[in-house]
Write a protein that holds these residues in place. Sequence first.
Motif, PDB file in Angstrom:
ATOM      1  N   PRO A 164       0.826  -1.225   0.000  1.00  0.00           N
ATOM      2  CA  PRO A 164       0.000   0.000   0.000  1.00  0.00           C
ATOM      3  C   PRO A 164       0.852   1.263   0.000  1.00  0.00           C
ATOM      4  CG  PRO A 164      -0.762  -1.543   1.664  1.00  0.00           C
ATOM      5  CD  PRO A 164       0.538  -2.084   1.158  1.00  0.00           C
ATOM      6  N   ALA A 165       1.994   1.200   0.652  1.00  0.00           N
ATOM      7  CA  ALA A 165       2.855   2.394   0.678  1.00  0.00           C
ATOM      8  C   ALA A 165       3.468   2.663  -0.696  1.00  0.00           C
ATOM      9  CB  ALA A 165       3.953   2.235   1.719  1.00  0.00           C
ATOM     10  N   ILE A 166       3.827   1.578  -1.378  1.00  0.00           N
ATOM     11  CA  ILE A 166       4.374   1.758  -2.734  1.00  0.00           C
ATOM     12  C   ILE A 166       3.309   2.370  -3.636  1.00  0.00           C
ATOM     13  CG2 ILE A 166       5.279   0.566  -4.773  1.00  0.00           C
ATOM     14  CD1 ILE A 166       6.513  -1.495  -2.941  1.00  0.00           C
ATOM     15  N   VAL A 167       2.110   1.804  -3.574  1.00  0.00           N
ATOM     16  CA  VAL A 167       1.027   2.313  -4.422  1.00  0.00           C
ATOM     17  C   VAL A 167       0.710   3.764  -4.063  1.00  0.00           C
ATOM     18  CG1 VAL A 167      -1.392   2.024  -5.053  1.00  0.00           C
ATOM     19  CG2 VAL A 167       0.048   0.030  -4.725  1.00  0.00           C
ATOM     20  N   GLY A 168       0.661   4.053  -2.760  1.00  0.00           N
ATOM     21  CA  GLY A 168       0.356   5.418  -2.327  1.00  0.00           C
ATOM     22  C   GLY A 168       1.383   6.407  -2.847  1.00  0.00           C
ATOM     23  N   THR A 169       2.664   6.053  -2.709  1.00  0.00           N
ATOM     24  CA  THR A 169       3.725   6.929  -3.211  1.00  0.00           C
ATOM     25  C   THR A 169       3.590   7.125  -4.714  1.00  0.00           C
ATOM     26  OG1 THR A 169       5.296   6.436  -1.454  1.00  0.00           O
ATOM     27  CG2 THR A 169       6.212   7.096  -3.568  1.00  0.00           C
ATOM     28  N   PHE A 170       3.210   6.044  -5.415  1.00  0.00           N
ATOM     29  CA  PHE A 170       3.038   6.151  -6.860  1.00  0.00           C
ATOM     30  C   PHE A 170       1.945   7.162  -7.228  1.00  0.00           C
ATOM     31  CE2 PHE A 170       0.525   4.905 -10.566  1.00  0.00           C
ATOM     32  CZ  PHE A 170       1.488   5.027 -11.557  1.00  0.00           C
ATOM     33  N   TRP A 171       0.781   7.018  -6.586  1.00  0.00           N
ATOM     34  CA  TRP A 171      -0.333   7.902  -6.955  1.00  0.00           C
ATOM     35  C   TRP A 171      -0.042   9.354  -6.600  1.00  0.00           C
ATOM     36  CZ3 TRP A 171      -3.553   6.753 -10.489  1.00  0.00           C
ATOM     37  CH2 TRP A 171      -3.956   5.434 -10.695  1.00  0.00           C
ATOM     38  N   VAL A 172       0.543   9.558  -5.424  1.00  0.00           N
ATOM     39  CA  VAL A 172       0.862  10.933  -5.042  1.00  0.00           C
ATOM     40  C   VAL A 172       1.863  11.537  -6.027  1.00  0.00           C
ATOM     41  CG1 VAL A 172       1.970  12.358  -3.291  1.00  0.00           C
ATOM     42  CG2 VAL A 172       0.312  10.653  -2.614  1.00  0.00           C
ATOM     43  N   SER A 173       2.855  10.733  -6.408  1.00  0.00           N
ATOM     44  CA  SER A 173       3.845  11.236  -7.365  1.00  0.00           C
ATOM     45  C   SER A 173       3.187  11.577  -8.689  1.00  0.00           C
ATOM     46  CB  SER A 173       4.941  10.195  -7.596  1.00  0.00           C
ATOM     47  OG  SER A 173       5.554   9.866  -6.382  1.00  0.00           O
ATOM     48  N   LEU A 174       2.225  10.753  -9.081  1.00  0.00           N
ATOM     49  CA  LEU A 174       1.553  11.007 -10.351  1.00  0.00           C
ATOM     50  C   LEU A 174       0.826  12.354 -10.302  1.00  0.00           C
ATOM     51  CD1 LEU A 174       1.199   9.468 -13.031  1.00  0.00           C
ATOM     52  CD2 LEU A 174      -1.109   8.905 -12.241  1.00  0.00           C
ATOM     53  N   VAL A 175       0.101  12.582  -9.213  1.00  0.00           N
ATOM     54  CA  VAL A 175      -0.586  13.874  -9.076  1.00  0.00           C
ATOM     55  C   VAL A 175       0.448  15.010  -9.088  1.00  0.00           C
ATOM     56  CG1 VAL A 175      -2.036  15.315  -7.596  1.00  0.00           C
ATOM     57  CG2 VAL A 175      -2.526  12.874  -7.821  1.00  0.00           C
ATOM     58  N   THR A 176       1.551  14.781  -8.400  1.00  0.00           N
ATOM     59  CA  THR A 176       2.616  15.798  -8.368  1.00  0.00           C
ATOM     60  C   THR A 176       3.070  16.156  -9.780  1.00  0.00           C
ATOM     61  OG1 THR A 176       3.378  14.845  -6.282  1.00  0.00           O
ATOM     62  CG2 THR A 176       4.877  16.335  -7.411  1.00  0.00           C
ATOM     63  N   VAL A 177       3.311  15.132 -10.587  1.00  0.00           N
ATOM     64  CA  VAL A 177       3.765  15.372 -11.957  1.00  0.00           C
ATOM     65  C   VAL A 177       2.728  16.141 -12.745  1.00  0.00           C
ATOM     66  CG1 VAL A 177       4.309  14.257 -14.143  1.00  0.00           C
ATOM     67  CG2 VAL A 177       5.247  13.357 -12.037  1.00  0.00           C
ATOM     68  N   ILE A 178       1.472  15.715 -12.602  1.00  0.00           N
ATOM     69  CA  ILE A 178       0.409  16.342 -13.391  1.00  0.00           C
ATOM     70  C   ILE A 178       0.263  17.818 -13.024  1.00  0.00           C
ATOM     71  CG2 ILE A 178      -2.083  16.334 -13.784  1.00  0.00           C
ATOM     72  CD1 ILE A 178      -1.953  13.268 -13.568  1.00  0.00           C
ATOM     73  N   VAL A 179       0.514  18.128 -11.761  1.00  0.00           N
ATOM     74  CA  VAL A 179       0.440  19.530 -11.340  1.00  0.00           C
ATOM     75  C   VAL A 179       1.685  20.288 -11.786  1.00  0.00           C
ATOM     76  CG1 VAL A 179       0.415  21.087  -9.365  1.00  0.00           C
ATOM     77  CG2 VAL A 179      -0.951  18.990  -9.324  1.00  0.00           C
ATOM     78  N   SER A 180       2.823  19.679 -11.519  1.00  0.00           N
ATOM     79  CA  SER A 180       4.078  20.421 -11.599  1.00  0.00           C
ATOM     80  C   SER A 180       4.580  20.601 -13.033  1.00  0.00           C
ATOM     81  CB  SER A 180       5.113  19.683 -10.751  1.00  0.00           C
ATOM     82  OG  SER A 180       6.368  20.217 -10.925  1.00  0.00           O
ATOM     83  N   VAL A 181       4.432  19.559 -13.860  1.00  0.00           N
ATOM     84  CA  VAL A 181       5.046  19.632 -15.187  1.00  0.00           C
ATOM     85  C   VAL A 181       4.416  20.690 -16.087  1.00  0.00           C
ATOM     86  CG1 VAL A 181       5.461  18.356 -17.314  1.00  0.00           C
ATOM     87  CG2 VAL A 181       6.010  17.334 -15.112  1.00  0.00           C
ATOM     88  N   PRO A 182       3.095  20.644 -16.298  1.00  0.00           N
ATOM     89  CA  PRO A 182       2.564  21.672 -17.207  1.00  0.00           C
ATOM     90  C   PRO A 182       2.756  23.082 -16.670  1.00  0.00           C
ATOM     91  CG  PRO A 182       0.843  20.099 -16.562  1.00  0.00           C
ATOM     92  CD  PRO A 182       2.069  19.739 -15.789  1.00  0.00           C
TER      93      PRO A 182
END
Lengths: 252, 290
Positions: B63-81
């Motif tokens: 669950p921690a791996i998955v959680g880190t993955f999803w949070v990172s994904l949101v981070t990318v979607i916010v930060s990159v564009p």
Amino acid sequence: MDELILYTEHFNFYYGNFHALKNISMGMEAHKVTALIGPSGCGKSTFLRSLNRMNDIIPGTRVEGKVIFDGNDIYEKNVDVVDLRRKIGMVFQKSNPFPKSIFDNVAYGLYINGERNKSIIADRVEESLTGAALWDEVKDRLDKSALDLSGGQQQRLCIARALAIKPEIILMDEPASALDPIATQKIEELIFELKNEYTIVIVTHNMQQAARVSDFTAFFYLGELIEFGDTERIFTNPKLKKTEDYVTGRFG
Amino acid sequence: MKRKWRDMEQALGFTVLRLSAVIIIVILAFILYDVFSKGAGVINWEFLSDKPRKGMTEGGIWPAIVGTFWVSLVTVIVSVPIGMFTAIYLNEYAKQGRLIRIIRLAIRNLSGVPSIVYGLFGFALFTLMLNLGLSVISSGLTLGLLTLPWTITASEEALKTVPRSYREGALALGATKWQTIRTNVLPYAVPGMLTGTILGLARAAGETAPILFTGVAFFWPVLPKFPQMLSQQFMALPYHLFIMSTQHHEIVKVRPLAYGTALVLIFLIVLMNSVAVVIRYRFRKKYKRV
Ligand SMILES: Nc1ncnc2c1ncn2[C@@H]1O[C@H](COP(=O)(O)OP(=O)(O)OP(=O)(O)O)[C@@H](O)[C@H]1O
Ligand SMILES: [Mg+2]
């Protein structure tokens, strides 16, 4: 005198506070080659880049006076600069092929102008490369990177790229400055050919080159236009001492 | 005599430099060795794929791996564009002047703000004010803000490496400014932008403080399901590691699990950094002749 396709009236150019061009009034005849000569830093490139408003992108610059092309002042507010640059093409002092294929380099101008028809693009690419005397050397490797061409080939590629959008005037800033004598000769022959279809303004440091390729010569010195006239007269019978000294190589 | 002194001076200089490099490498090697020797033993399929069980004394960290993955994904979607567009604006469009200098300074300073401050800010803004609660979204947005200065700076640097002659060449052919940027600047800058972004993301993935305030859970064994998990709390590797090594009631017993978690986290971050290095290397090779 033939019709002037492009002329300036009391044109001044400033980089911030630096007055780089002072009260320049001169004209380019259609289908003729006009050479700009003068010592380094006298404003040749600045003048050339003013003719298609490439200096607009340098912050803090300012112009006064007029540059009339096809009867209109290109520095008027409502002028479409993009459209102007399509009509007045430019070949830079340092050849600057894009890191794309040879084909895509030449097609670039067509592409951004909205041309999508593949066969039209292919035809125009061939026509332009032929026009720039490069076709035979590259026809078998059009999809290879333009960066792998030799310096002289790159310069001709940049000429082909400018030709592809069929401008009316081509501005060339020392197109042969980095080339060997053979490549230089090729470019000079090319300029001779291009004259039939285009009006050419060329900056050069090479007096013989100016004498060979141009119909008119303008001598610039410290931002001023010192003398302007028929190339033959400028080189054989200049009115001013300064011009004579320069063209005979006594200074500069 | 003079010559000799000069040579000695140079030898001394080199020795100091070399020594500094060696110290860094030794420290890094020591950390890696420590984590590896104590954590490698617990790494197995169950550890990676199972949830924590028996009060987190057994089971795994999935669950921690998955959680880190999803949070990172949101981070990318916010930060990159946002980061890329900001960089494009600052570098290509904005009139360089005092305002832009102030904005740049602000961005620089933002990158020095401690991550716990981002955590508090994210809590106030996303969790409370925007009512996003303690959730993957709140945490992702907070980490997005945290990485933004990095993304912007890296993107600007990448744009600066594209030679001016590409822009001039395109403009002289009658390209509009936007056409020039889109077809003749961005394609050559994107790899550099990505590299910087990944490095920022790698840092964000290891942060604890910002997610602590905004959504990470001590224990959230429900395996997150998209999309409802976006609005739920989650587990994350760095926080799990923190809990296991400082807050657990049987701290000695779970120590190997903590080291195992650290190893996985380090592995993920090294992996991301390697991707960044590969992208940069390819990019260099492709354009080194320009
Ligand atoms: N971007 C700029 N900002 C400020 N001054 C400039 C800029 N570009 C050119 N100048 C100055 O304007 C003057 C004319 O420069 P320009 O490049 O037009 O000379 P040039 O005649 O083309 O010289 P060269 O033969 O060496 O190419 C020089 O004094 C130069 O220092
Ligand atoms: Mg010049």
